[in-house]
Design a protein around this motif. Structure first.
Motif, PDB file in Angstrom:
ATOM      1  N   ALA A   1       0.804  -1.222   0.000  1.00 39.69           N
ATOM      2  CA  ALA A   1       0.000   0.000   0.000  1.00 39.69           C
ATOM      3  C   ALA A   1       0.838   1.275   0.000  1.00 39.69           C
ATOM      4  O   ALA A   1       0.288   2.366  -0.169  1.00 39.69           O
ATOM      5  CB  ALA A   1      -0.968  -0.004   1.188  1.00 39.69           C
ATOM      6  N   ILE A   2       2.139   1.171   0.169  1.00 41.80           N
ATOM      7  CA  ILE A   2       2.959   2.394   0.038  1.00 41.80           C
ATOM      8  C   ILE A   2       2.974   2.857  -1.416  1.00 41.80           C
ATOM      9  O   ILE A   2       3.298   4.001  -1.692  1.00 41.80           O
ATOM     10  CB  ILE A   2       4.416   2.224   0.559  1.00 41.80           C
ATOM     11  N   GLY A   3       2.622   1.952  -2.342  1.00 44.20           N
ATOM     12  CA  GLY A   3       2.539   2.307  -3.764  1.00 44.20           C
ATOM     13  C   GLY A   3       3.860   2.092  -4.480  1.00 44.20           C
ATOM     14  O   GLY A   3       4.913   2.002  -3.855  1.00 44.20           O
ATOM     15  N   PRO A   4       3.791   2.038  -5.823  1.00 40.27           N
ATOM     16  CA  PRO A   4       4.987   1.701  -6.611  1.00 40.27           C
ATOM     17  C   PRO A   4       6.039   2.819  -6.654  1.00 40.27           C
ATOM     18  O   PRO A   4       7.216   2.546  -6.838  1.00 40.27           O
ATOM     19  CB  PRO A   4       4.421   1.445  -8.017  1.00 40.27           C
ATOM     20  N   ASP A   5       5.614   4.060  -6.516  1.00 36.62           N
ATOM     21  CA  ASP A   5       6.552   5.190  -6.625  1.00 36.62           C
ATOM     22  C   ASP A   5       6.367   6.132  -5.443  1.00 36.62           C
ATOM     23  O   ASP A   5       5.496   7.002  -5.469  1.00 36.62           O
ATOM     24  CB  ASP A   5       6.296   5.975  -7.922  1.00 36.62           C
ATOM     25  N   VAL A   6       7.152   5.944  -4.410  1.00 37.67           N
ATOM     26  CA  VAL A   6       7.030   6.806  -3.227  1.00 37.67           C
ATOM     27  C   VAL A   6       7.916   8.042  -3.430  1.00 37.67           C
ATOM     28  O   VAL A   6       9.133   7.917  -3.566  1.00 37.67           O
ATOM     29  CB  VAL A   6       7.461   6.051  -1.950  1.00 37.67           C
ATOM     30  N   PRO A   7       7.308   9.235  -3.467  1.00 34.99           N
ATOM     31  CA  PRO A   7       8.111  10.437  -3.692  1.00 34.99           C
ATOM     32  C   PRO A   7       8.933  10.824  -2.461  1.00 34.99           C
ATOM     33  O   PRO A   7       8.571  10.478  -1.331  1.00 34.99           O
ATOM     34  CB  PRO A   7       7.060  11.514  -3.991  1.00 34.99           C
ATOM     35  N   VAL A   8      10.024  11.524  -2.710  1.00 34.41           N
ATOM     36  CA  VAL A   8      10.820  12.121  -1.629  1.00 34.41           C
ATOM     37  C   VAL A   8      10.698  13.630  -1.754  1.00 34.41           C
ATOM     38  O   VAL A   8      11.009  14.198  -2.804  1.00 34.41           O
ATOM     39  CB  VAL A   8      12.302  11.707  -1.728  1.00 34.41           C
ATOM     40  N   TRP A   9      10.225  14.266  -0.696  1.00 32.24           N
ATOM     41  CA  TRP A   9      10.089  15.728  -0.673  1.00 32.24           C
ATOM     42  C   TRP A   9      11.307  16.316   0.018  1.00 32.24           C
ATOM     43  O   TRP A   9      11.685  15.866   1.112  1.00 32.24           O
ATOM     44  CB  TRP A   9       8.814  16.110   0.066  1.00 32.24           C
TER      45      TRP A   9
END
Ligand SMILES: [Zn+2]
Length: 238
Positions: free
Chosen positions: A121-129
């Motif tokens: 559930a974190i998803g395939p592409d976790v962005p970094v801010w």
């Protein structure tokens, strides 16, 4: 639809659970959109999550304005929560934490990716801010709505963003979902770091991520996880 009393209870339990699972320490916080007014949210006064009680819960507008402050100190980073709820009507609960496990993925350019079914559930592409991109040298904390909105933009239509050198923000349709996702984001981070030491991990495929996420948030799974977390954190009666 939950009542204010139920939402307040869930926020208290969530704080205790995230402390028990070592996702938060003296810092970190949980919010829930106000069940009677979508333009408000509820959150504890500024206090370590592991000792929060119902009487600590306060109301805020999405812009971070305090409704009835009296002499209570509030969290400086409350803008993370209101900004994400403002941008995302489907997100009704937000967790912000400084889990040590996620920090390496926010500072190395190595993406965090689902490595086990419970991490899907974190998803395939976790962005970094990176707060430095638009705000220069700061103390790294999200201290106003401009910064909060910039972070919310990075979250996009996902439910997680890592914050470089700081931690993560996690959203959910409910407090339970945001808590589950926060705990398993940390599990995924620890296991991925371990697996990478041994070789090149095989990650979940997009199809697996989609199917596992559906199972993860099913009532059967969510009820079972919540009951277990509540028992471990001994929240009954709080
Ligand atoms: Zn923080």
């Amino acid at each position: 639809m939950a009542t204010l009393e139920e939402s307040t209870r869930d926020v208290v339990y969530a704080n205790r659970i995230l402390d028990m699972e070592n996702v938060v320490d003296a810092f970190g916080h949980v919010t829930c959109r106000h069940p009677d007014d979508p333009e408000k949210f509820i959150m504890s006064r500024s206090r370590a999550p592991g000792i929060i009680e119902r009487s600590d819960i306060m109301e805020f507008r999405l812009g971070g304005e305090v409704i009835d402050q009296r002499d209570r100190v509030v969290y400086g980073e409350r803008f993370i929560h209101g900004a994400l709820m403002e941008a995302r009507p489907d997100i009704n609960a937000v967790v912000h934490h400084h889990s040590h496990a996620v920090i390496p993925f926010g500072v190395t350019g190595v993406p965090i990716r689902p490595i086990l079914h419970m991490g899907a559930a974190i998803g395939p592409d976790v962005p970094v801010w990176d707060i430095r991109d638009n705000f220069g040298g700061t103390d790294m904390l999200v201290r106003n709505m401009d910064q909060g909105r910039d972070l919310a933009k990075a979250v996009g239509d996902g439910n997680v963003a890592l914050m470089r050198g700081h931690g993560a923000v996690v959203g959910g349709r409910t407090v339970r979902e945001a808590v589950m996702l926060s705990v398993y984001l940390q599990v995924n981070a620890n296991l991925q770091a371990e697996a990478m030491k041994m070789g090149n991990p095989t990650y979940l495929s997009d199809e697996e991520i989609e199917k596992c996420t559906e199972t993860f948030y099913s009532d059967l799974s969510a009820d079972r996880v919540w009951e277990y977390f509540c028992a471990r954190a001994q929240v009954e009666g709080l």
